[in-house]
Write an enzyme that holds these catalytic residues in place. Structure first.
Site, short mmCIF file in Angstrom:
data_model
loop_
_atom_site.label_atom_id
_atom_site.label_comp_id
_atom_site.label_asym_id
_atom_site.label_seq_id
_atom_site.Cartn_x
_atom_site.Cartn_y
_atom_site.Cartn_z
N GLU A 103 90.05 20.05 87.67
CA GLU A 103 89.73 20.19 86.25
C GLU A 103 88.88 19.03 85.73
OE1 GLU A 103 93.41 22.89 84.66
OE2 GLU A 103 93.70 20.72 84.58
N GLU A 127 104.10 24.78 77.66
CA GLU A 127 102.69 25.12 77.51
C GLU A 127 102.45 26.62 77.51
OE1 GLU A 127 98.51 24.45 80.00
OE2 GLU A 127 100.33 23.38 80.58
N ASP A 129 100.19 27.95 87.77
CA ASP A 129 100.24 26.93 86.72
C ASP A 129 101.34 27.18 85.70
OD1 ASP A 129 99.60 24.76 85.14
OD2 ASP A 129 97.82 25.66 84.25
#
Length: 697
Positions: A293, A395, A367
């Site tokens: 990322e 998240e 993820d």
């Protein structure tokens, strides 16, 4: 009569005083059962220290303070210092050899009407004290007690995704508790209370900076600030760790390269490690996110992850430090399955890492989704120790507003059998330790939603002993956090145990994954398909069209299923044996595929979404029944948040089904209402200020 009534009301209200949640599970309120309280007081009225047991260390000082404060609060009476002539029951502290009780371990046993707490090191006394206080808080009998405990895992660590500017990436409980501006002079009481809370559940490490790292943390003044935090943590048995930005030799050191094989780079890391250990003698080491990322890493110089990790490991090795190198990587090749990439990159490197390198692997191959299969990396690198990385913050789970108990998710992955080396090789048995992405912030109650405290607690308890059941953990937490009343404890535990599956149903049922809107990951966005990298698009993961839905990871698709041991591979690869809750993770199936229930896939999918919405209504009803049984302040807060969860669960159902129906044109089954809006309405929603998005350094 009126006077008597008022007195009864006042007596009842005394046990329901306003509570803002700051004390977490360490409330130490008086035990309501007078007989039980008096029994404990008789058993623990005095403190004896066996000859040869030094109590002068900083850790023993905080241990004794915790013990005395806890007993004063719970029993309403202090603890006298006893002598051998007293001959009365009490608590005896006894230092023993590590052959009798291992590092960080302890033994609690009944002793002449009192108790004996044995440990071979200071941390053992600390953990044993918190265990004793937990027994009292949960109303457990001390009669016949003989319990020896040692941590199952050496590394039990929180990862804070906190930035130096005070923001928290994927944080939903305010700003960072670490105020780098006022450190090292200002030591906030919250730092101490944070360390107490971590120690009380066996957490022994804290990474205080974000994995998207800032090289500034290695500047001298910031190292002084970090050292001040380490001084706070040390008495509570907690080591401080920092995240290392791979390009720090360039950004901070002025070098023109960060090549891990360059002599100047090697020297820079060695010198930096020496500087850190001069300030923090028990510094734990580095966590590194590299070549992921946008984060810099060794691949930029044609070097492997092992070569990059080893350079940092060599710098730390003389001091006993470790490198935790994250396996969260994925490339940009559109033909590669993101779920397969970590395995592809790290398995070939097995045996090439230094002994003080641990590869840190997320629980699933993508993820932190509401449900994923366990990562195939677990058990696949026998020469490389692994850490299991779990997300405590939410998240992808409603962020800070949804009640979603994560202990069932944690236990699901820990108990998963990898079959690497035969049956019985669970994920728990293959990892060296656990790392949890923290959900702590500056909100008064630490975690935003009051029930989010349960996930911090559950992570610590499972890191200490992975065989604990979610039910046992939540029952403890409920008793310590909410009420001594069995009805409240049962209701809270039942809500937490059911809530994760409720969330899965209204977000990503039947093995769907990563349907969240991009960037902020707030709310549904299964239609998004226009981003630069294929794996950034939710449509990449569900692959729905007019004919069917799901990601084919069998031999006819990406064949990512082949990364698992044959026993696991064969079960996942066949839709007839694949667990239905992972079906669309591994298979692309037609909408009319026949499910075990007799329903078509489309009907079952719709009913799952509806079940999730109804589950949030059940949570609200369950909680409403506790009015008057818990303090009004927290009752109201949870009630309001459950309304948000109900609204957003319906949004998830309606937006997702409106989109999928726009592809397949199928009617909704009976019992599933029409979406409140058409799919274009949901596509048009924008949330530029959704919480949890922090600057990328």
């Amino acid at each position: 009569m009126r006077l008597i009534f008022c007195l009864l009301v006042a007596a009842a209200s005394a046990n329901l005083l306003a509570d803002d949640g700051y004390r977490l599970w360490l409330r130490y309120d008086p035990i309501a059962d007078t007989q039980l309280r008096n029994t404990y007081a008789r058993q623990l009225g005095r403190l004896y220290v066996e000859e040869g047991t030094d109590t002068t260390s900083a850790t023993l000082a905080v241990t004794l303070r915790e013990l005395r404060n806890g007993l004063q609060g719970l029993l309403g009476s202090g603890m006298l210092t006893g002598t051998s002539e007293d001959g009365k029951p009490g608590l005896t502290l006894a230092r023993v050899s590590d052959g009798e009780v291992g590092p960080e371990g302890y033994r609690l046993q009944q002793n002449a009407g009192g108790l004996r707490l044995s440990a071979s090191d200071d941390a053992g006394f600390l953990y044993g004290t918190f265990h004793l206080l937990r027994l009292l808080q949960t109303g457990s009998s001390l009669d016949g007690l003989d319990n020896t405990e040692e941590p199952a895992k050496e590394i039990r660590i929180l990862n804070h995704w906190d930035n130096l500017d005070g923001t928290v990436e994927r944080g939903y409980a305010g700003f960072s508790i670490f105020d780098w501006h006022t450190l090292p002079e200002v030591i906030d009481q919250r730092y101490i209370d944070y360390a107490r809370a971590c120690a009380s559940v066996g957490i022994n490490g804290s990474v205080v900076t974000n994995v998207n790292a800032n090289a500034l943390i290695f500047r001298d003044d910031y190292l002084d600030k970090a050292a001040a935090l380490a001084d706070v943590f040390r008495p509570y048995g907690i080591k401080l760790y920092l995240t290392a930005r791979f390009s720090a030799p360039m950004e901070l050191g002025g070098l023109d390269t960060a090549d891990p094989l360059d002599a100047d780079v090697i020297a820079w890391w060695k010198e930096k490690a020496d500087e850190i250990y001069k300030r923090i003698p028990d510094f734990g080491g580095f966590v590194v996110k590299a070549n992921s990322e946008g984060q810099p890493g060794p691949n930029e110089y044609g070097r492997t992850h092992a070569q990059g990790a080893n350079t940092l490991a060599d710098a730390l090795a003389p001091h006993g430090g470790i490198v935790m190198w994250r396996a969260f990587v994925y490339g940009s090749n559109p033909d590669d399955d993101r779920a397969a990439q970590a395995y592809d990159e790290f398995v070939p490197l097995d045996g090439q890492f230094r002994d003080n390198v641990l590869v840190q692997v997320k629980n699933g191959p993508i993820d932190f989704q509401p449900r994923e299969p366990f990562s195939p990396l677990f058990g696949a690198t026998p020469e490389t120790p692994l850490l299991l990385e779990l997300q405590i913050t939410k998240e992808y789970l409603g962020q800070g507003t949804h009640l979603v108990g994560l202990a069932p998710l944690f236990a699901e992955v820990l108990d998963a059998d990898t079959y690497r080396g035969g049956a019985g090789h669970t994920v728990a048995s293959t990892v060296t330790g656990l790392a949890g992405v923290s959900n702590v912030g500056t909100d008064r109650n630490w975690t935003g939603h009051p029930f989010n405290q349960a996930d911090w607690y559950a992570f610590g308890r499972l890191a200490w002993e992975p065989t604990l059941t979610p039910e046992a953990i939540y029952t403890e937490w409920a008793a310590m956090t909410w009420s001594h009343t069995a009805a409240v404890q049962d209701a809270v535990t039942e809500m937490l145990l059911a809530s994760r599956e409720i969330c899965v149903n209204y977000m990503t049922p039947l093995g769907l994954a990563h349907l969240m809107a991009t960037g902020h990951h707030y709310g549904p966005g299964p239609w998004v398909a226009n981003l630069g990298r294929p794996e950034w698009n939710p449509a990449y993961y569900h692959r729905a069209d007019s004919a069917g839905i799901g990601f084919d990871r069998t031999a006819t698709g990406s064949n990512a299923v082949a990364q698992y041991a044959p026993e696991v591979r064969d079960r996942f690869a066949d839709p007839a044996t694949c667990p239905e809750d992972l079906l669309l993770w591994f298979h692309h199936l037609p909408w009319d595929y026949q499910m075990d229930s007799g329903n078509t896939l489309w009907t079952e999918l719709c009913l799952k979404y509806q079940s999730g919405v109804e589950g949030t209504e059940w949570l609200a009803e369950k909680w409403a029944a506790l009015e008057g049984e818990v303090d009004a302040e927290r009752f109201t807060e949870v009630s309001q948040l459950l309304k948000v969860q109900q609204r957003e669960a319906a949004w998830w159902r309606d937006a997702s089904l409106a989109y999928f129906r726009s592809l397949n044109g199928l009617p909704l089954p009976e019992g599933v209402p029409e979406p409140a809006h058409d799919v274009e309405y949901y596509k048009g929603l924008r949330y530029p200020y959704a919480p949890g998005i922090a600057p990328q350094w």
